[in-house]
Write a protein that holds these residues in place. Sequence first.
Motif, mmCIF file in Angstrom:
data_model
loop_
_atom_site.group_PDB
_atom_site.id
_atom_site.type_symbol
_atom_site.label_atom_id
_atom_site.label_comp_id
_atom_site.label_asym_id
_atom_site.label_seq_id
_atom_site.Cartn_x
_atom_site.Cartn_y
_atom_site.Cartn_z
ATOM 1 N N LEU A 180 0.747 -1.193 -0.056
ATOM 2 C CA LEU A 180 0.092 0.713 0.485
ATOM 3 C C LEU A 180 0.561 1.445 -0.152
ATOM 4 O O LEU A 180 1.024 1.898 -0.591
ATOM 5 C CB LEU A 180 -0.627 0.035 1.481
ATOM 6 N N ALA B 6 0.841 4.069 -3.026
ATOM 7 C CA ALA B 6 0.938 5.272 -2.206
ATOM 8 C C ALA B 6 2.224 6.274 -2.934
ATOM 9 O O ALA B 6 1.525 7.217 -3.790
ATOM 10 C CB ALA B 6 0.214 5.908 -0.638
ATOM 11 N N LEU C 82 -4.204 9.575 -2.952
ATOM 12 C CA LEU C 82 -3.969 8.873 -2.366
ATOM 13 C C LEU C 82 -5.306 9.120 -1.622
ATOM 14 O O LEU C 82 -5.575 7.133 -0.766
ATOM 15 C CB LEU C 82 -3.224 10.121 -1.256
ATOM 16 N N ALA D 36 -7.025 4.764 -0.947
ATOM 17 C CA ALA D 36 -7.671 4.894 0.209
ATOM 18 C C ALA D 36 -8.333 3.714 0.094
ATOM 19 O O ALA D 36 -9.126 2.635 0.469
ATOM 20 C CB ALA D 36 -7.319 5.148 1.392
ATOM 21 N N THR E 73 -7.549 12.715 4.322
ATOM 22 C CA THR E 73 -6.521 12.315 3.494
ATOM 23 C C THR E 73 -6.198 11.353 4.035
ATOM 24 O O THR E 73 -5.967 9.810 4.218
ATOM 25 C CB THR E 73 -5.817 12.460 2.349
ATOM 26 N N ASN F 196 -6.744 7.183 5.112
ATOM 27 C CA ASN F 196 -5.333 6.236 4.326
ATOM 28 C C ASN F 196 -5.180 5.560 5.490
ATOM 29 O O ASN F 196 -4.461 4.471 6.205
ATOM 30 C CB ASN F 196 -4.392 7.518 4.316
ATOM 31 N N PHE G 208 -5.268 1.370 5.757
ATOM 32 C CA PHE G 208 -3.497 1.276 6.190
ATOM 33 C C PHE G 208 -4.221 -0.096 7.121
ATOM 34 O O PHE G 208 -3.440 -1.293 7.415
ATOM 35 C CB PHE G 208 -2.561 1.852 6.651
#
Lengths: 253, 309
Positions: free
Chosen positions: A101, A105, A160, A164, A236, A240, A244
């Motif tokens: 990931l 990114a 980004l 996500a 963001t 994210n 994650f």
Amino acid sequence: MNALVRAELLKLRTTRMLRWLVLATLLLVVVTIAANVSAADADDPALALHDPALLGQVIGISFGIPQVLMTVLGALAFTQEVRYGSITSTFLVEPRRSRILLAKAVALVLVGVVIAAATLFVTVALGMVLISAKDGNVTIGVQFWQVVVAVVAAMALYGLFGLALGALLRDQIVAVIATLVWLGPAEHLLIDVLPEIGRWTPGGATFGLLQLGPAIATHGTLLGAPVGGLLLLGYTAAVNGLAFSVAPRRDVI
Amino acid sequence: MTAAIELGGLTKSFGSVRAVDDVTAEVRAGRVTAFLGPNGAGKTTTLRMLLGLVAPTAGTATIFGKPYGELADPVRQVGAVLEASGCHPGRTALDHLRILATAARLSRKAPLRVLDETGLADDARRRVGEFSLGMRQRLGLAAAMLGDPAVLVLDEPTNGLDPQGIRWLRGYVRQLADEGRTVLLSSHALSEVEQTADHVLLIAHGRLIRSSTLAALRAEAGAGCRVRTPETERLSALLVAAGYCVCPEDGDLVVEAAAEQVGELAAAQGVVLHRLNPMARLEEAFFHLTEQPEQPSPVDGTSLHRATT
Ligand SMILES: Nc1ncnc2c1ncn2[C@@H]1O[C@H](COP(=O)(O)OP(=O)(O)OP(=O)(O)O)[C@@H](O)[C@H]1O
Ligand SMILES: [Mg+2]
């Protein structure tokens, strides 16, 4: 990590999608700028021909749709791998999935910055030529540079954001439709109808970041550029953070 | 010698479905191990757990003593071809492999080497979307071989291959095992692995029901024969009375006994035979072993018959 980022960039380069995206971005930017400059008028309170902020505003507006496209690119970075099953080999190469990931990114930020920078050359040149042709005000001042930085940052952040979203939703169609509906009609409607709420949405924050208040006639209701930028960054980061922590734990069927 | 792959009490539930149920097994290096079971037996799920793609509900799966996720440079140690794994159709085969080789920090030559090994050299620059199923299967195998791994995990690798392809795969897999590598391949058909596998792990309904060499399974399955007679019912009754398992099939009788015994019994009782063929009973043993556990084990031919149809 370096190798993973290079692999992600290679993924982006080896399908036609990125090429289409760059082409679409250039095209849309040119069309939007031409339309906005020709709409600009000496007496228009929104796009005033003699306003020193005009060039920056026109540039800021022209990146509206490219931001959506960048979000879609981000969303596809993960969902396309799920759709075609390459996610399996991706995770076999690097079983620590958060590193995948992260590599995606980094690659998306690089791509976003490069697309924005390349497009800006076209945008600025075209904007200056068209505004001069109408005897308008071409000022390259602080606000112009702020918008330039804001455009680059927004493109990177939207990539980004999309990544996500895709990692959380996994389904390509769902992720793309969600992106298009939210960034398209939903946010714009909110910003138009309920600016008090709309300005706090990611899109509202972006309008603030790009200092588009006067241009979209909601002067005073949008957030200031620094607050807008921080808010977009916050959104963001939040989505994210969720991606994650959730996406790497799921089973890959 | 220690096992290359070890499964210990491996279990996976999807909601109320227990896809894999307490599977404990070892896979040794230098031989081909077939992971055999009918559709839905839990093969893919087990292999995905082994490769760290699916988290087990309980139990462990290790390769060289470590879970897949803890292997250093996993691509150089383990190669895998899985169901439903693929590649963007717009990408060329070479690009697909270059991406994997880049991510795994392998040599630049690796993609071309594996394309050559899998007979795809001429199609390297074609888009994968244009590939046939068999070509895709080969591409999967090429990707698995990128890191020249010591362990290969192949999920139904013969899917989509033509007879030549299957034969080629057999030879390839055999060669890999002879080089000392560990090959674990899944299949739902015994006939497919009969000529390749040294060892068989039999799985059904998520449970491991047998781990043995193919030779042992064959010996255990014993002899059998297929017999045709105008007096089907009489012969069937005689054979059952003699303690043999009989199963009617397409007008013939399939008997769990050597052809000699059936022939002698028929002659002694004066039953006319039109045909008497000895047959390997391995396939039936496979069906027998993997049938529904809820069903009573077959005491007469009919339930065995049901399991085979
Ligand atoms: N993601 C999932 N969600 C729910 N159930 C699942 C899932 N994946 C597998 N199953 C169930 O787990 C069981 C085992 O499936 P699995 O795919 O491992 O079987 P298989 O032995 O590979 O079968 P096949 O020969 O058809 O490939 C099946 O009952 C299947 O329905
Ligand atoms: Mg399967």
